[in-house]
Design a protein around this motif. Structure first.
Motif, mmCIF file in Angstrom:
data_model
loop_
_atom_site.group_PDB
_atom_site.id
_atom_site.type_symbol
_atom_site.label_atom_id
_atom_site.label_comp_id
_atom_site.label_asym_id
_atom_site.label_seq_id
_atom_site.Cartn_x
_atom_site.Cartn_y
_atom_site.Cartn_z
ATOM 1 N N ALA A 119 -10.095 -10.145 -7.909
ATOM 2 C CA ALA A 119 -10.246 -9.668 -6.531
ATOM 3 C C ALA A 119 -8.960 -9.920 -5.737
ATOM 4 N N HIS A 120 -8.324 -11.071 -5.978
ATOM 5 C CA HIS A 120 -7.066 -11.381 -5.281
ATOM 6 C C HIS A 120 -5.949 -10.434 -5.723
ATOM 7 N N VAL A 121 -5.947 -10.074 -7.008
ATOM 8 C CA VAL A 121 -4.961 -9.103 -7.496
ATOM 9 C C VAL A 121 -5.116 -7.776 -6.759
ATOM 10 N N ALA A 122 -6.363 -7.318 -6.626
ATOM 11 C CA ALA A 122 -6.611 -6.054 -5.924
ATOM 12 C C ALA A 122 -6.191 -6.149 -4.461
ATOM 13 N N ALA A 123 -6.487 -7.293 -3.822
ATOM 14 C CA ALA A 123 -6.128 -7.466 -2.416
ATOM 15 C C ALA A 123 -4.610 -7.484 -2.238
ATOM 16 N N ALA A 124 -3.910 -8.154 -3.157
ATOM 17 C CA ALA A 124 -2.443 -8.221 -3.071
ATOM 18 C C ALA A 124 -1.825 -6.835 -3.243
ATOM 19 N N ARG A 125 -2.350 -6.068 -4.166
ATOM 20 C CA ARG A 125 -1.840 -4.703 -4.362
ATOM 21 C C ARG A 125 -2.076 -3.839 -3.125
ATOM 22 N N ASP A 126 -3.231 -4.008 -2.502
ATOM 23 C CA ASP A 126 -3.528 -3.246 -1.288
ATOM 24 C C ASP A 126 -2.552 -3.597 -0.162
ATOM 25 N N LEU A 127 -2.245 -4.890 -0.022
ATOM 26 C CA LEU A 127 -1.329 -5.314 1.032
ATOM 27 C C LEU A 127 0.075 -4.755 0.798
ATOM 28 N N LEU A 128 0.535 -4.793 -0.458
ATOM 29 C CA LEU A 128 1.864 -4.270 -0.757
ATOM 30 C C LEU A 128 1.919 -2.762 -0.531
ATOM 31 N N ALA A 129 0.831 -2.075 -0.869
ATOM 32 C CA ALA A 129 0.798 -0.627 -0.656
ATOM 33 C C ALA A 129 0.736 -0.294 0.830
ATOM 34 N N LYS A 130 0.056 -1.126 1.607
ATOM 35 C CA LYS A 130 -0.060 -0.908 3.047
ATOM 36 C C LYS A 130 1.289 -1.097 3.736
ATOM 37 N N GLY A 131 2.052 -2.127 3.308
ATOM 38 C CA GLY A 131 3.364 -2.387 3.893
ATOM 39 C C GLY A 131 3.263 -2.991 5.269
ATOM 40 N N GLY A 132 4.387 -2.978 5.995
ATOM 41 C CA GLY A 132 4.425 -3.595 7.312
ATOM 42 C C GLY A 132 4.559 -5.106 7.214
ATOM 43 N N PRO A 133 4.286 -5.811 8.306
ATOM 44 C CA PRO A 133 4.439 -7.276 8.313
ATOM 45 C C PRO A 133 3.263 -7.976 7.638
#
Length: 302
Positions: A238-252
Motif C-alpha cells: 500500500a505504501h508503494v502505491a501511495a509513493a508512486r501516486d505522490l511522485l506522479a502527482k508532483g508538486g511540493p
C-alpha cells in the motif's frame, strides 16, 4: 502558480539587467530546509523593494533556505559617483574611531573601498529622487520575476532527476516485498511440517504427561499469528502505491514522502522482527537499506 513537477530544494539562477541609468544583477540560490526561509540582501534605499521581493518569492516557493542577492550600481558615466561631502565626513569618523582604538591598545583592520561604498549615503544612488526610486523598484521586480522563473526551472530539472531515482527505489522495494511474500509462504509450508514433527516427538517423549492437545493447538495458533507477516507485506504494498501516486502527482510532496518513508521503515522493522527465517530477515534488511537510500533523496525534495 501551480507546479505539477517535482522540485528539488537546491537551485541557482542569476540574471543581469539594467536601464540607461542603472545596472544590476539578481542572484538566487537555495539549499534544503524544513520550511521556507528567505534571506534577502538588497539596498535599503530602494524603498519597498525587500517586502515586495519577499512576497514574489514566497508566492511560488514552498520549502528551502533561499538566499537572494542584488548588486546594483549606476550605469555608464554615472557609475561610481559618490557623495563627496558624506564620504569626507565618513573618513573623518573612521579616522577618529581608529585613533581611539589605538589609544586603548587595539588595532582595527582598515576598511576597504567597498566597505565605505556600502555605507548609506555614500553612493550617489542614495540621492535618487522618489520617482526614480519607484521606477527602479518596478524594473527590479520585473527582473526578479524572470530570475525566479529560471530558478524554479533549475529546481525542476534536479527534481526530475530525483524523481527517476525515487521511482527506481520504489520499484526495488516493490520487488523485495514480493520476494518477502514468497519467502513467507515457503516458510509457512516448511515451518508447519517442521513444527508438526517437533510436536509429535515431544508428545511421544512426554507419554502420559503430555499436555492437552487442545491447549497445544491454542499455543500453536498464537505462534502462527505472531509470525504472520501478511499484514506487514500488505502495508508495504500500500505504501508503494501511495509513493508512486505522490511522485506522479508532483508538486511540493517532499514532506508527505518523508512521512511515508517512516511508515515504510516501521513495516520493514516489524517484518524483520517477526520473520523467524534467515532468508526473510535478509530481505527485510535489504528493504530497510533501500528505504534509507530513498529517504536521503526525499530530503532534497520541495
Amino acid at each position: 502558480m501551480v507546479n505539477l513537477s517535482l522540485h528539488s530544494m537546491t537551485g541557482y539562477a542569476t540574471r543581469t539587467g539594467g536601464t540607461e541609468t542603472w545596472g544590476w544583477t539578481w542572484e538566487l540560490r537555495s539549499v534544503n530546509a524544513r520550511g521556507l526561509d528567505i534571506k534577502l540582501r538588497v539596498p535599503d534605499w530602494v524603498t519597498g523593494l525587500e517586502p515586495a521581493a519577499r512576497k514574489t518569492l514566497s508566492a511560488d516557493l514552498e520549502r528551502g533556505n533561499v538566499t537572494g542577492g542584488l548588486r546594483l550600481a549606476r550605469a555608464g558615466e554615472a557609475a561610481g559617483v559618490v557623495n563627496e561631502v558624506a564620504l569626507e565626513a565618513l573618513l573623518r569618523t573612521v579616522g577618529h574611531v581608529t585613533n581611539a582604538a589605538l589609544a586603548e591598545g587595539m588595532t582595527l583592520a582598515p576598511p576597504s573601498a567597498l566597505d565605505l561604498m556600502a555605507v548609506k549615503g555614500i553612493n550617489d544612488g542614495d540621492q535618487a529622487s522618489v520617482s526614480e526610486i519607484t521606477e527602479l523598484r518596478e524594473a527590479l521586480l520585473v527582473d526578479l520575476a524572470l530570475t525566479l522563473e529560471a530558478f524554479i526551472e533549475s529546481r525542476a530539472e534536479e527534481g526530475a532527476a530525483l524523481g527517476t531515482i525515487l521511482n527506481d527505489q520504489i520499484t526495488r522495494i516493490a520487488a523485495l516485498t514480493d520476494t518477502a511474500m514468497r519467502q513467507a509462504d515457503a516458510r509457512a509450508e516448511t515451518g508447519a511440517a517442521r513444527l508438526k514433527t517437533q510436536v509429535a516427538t515431544l508428545l511421544e517423549a512426554a507419554g502420559q504427561d503430555a499436555p492437552d492437545p487442545q491447549r497445544i493447538a491454542q499455543e500453536l495458533a498464537v505462534l502462527a499469528v505472531k509470525g504472520d507477516v501478511t499484514e506487514e507485506i500488505d502495508r508495504l504494498r500500500a505504501h508503494v502505491a501511495a509513493a508512486r501516486d505522490l511522485l506522479a502527482k508532483g508538486g511540493p510532496v517532499g514532506r508527505r514522502l518523508d512521512f511515508l518513508c517512516q511508515e515504510f521503515n516501521r513495516e520493514a522493522n516489524t517484518l524483520c522482527s517477526k520473520s523467524q527465517d534467515t532468508d526473510l530477515t535478509a530481505t527485510g534488511m535489504e528493504i530497510k537499506v533501500v528505504i534509507d537510500q530513498m529517504r536521503e533523496q526525499v530530503q532534497n525534495l520541495e
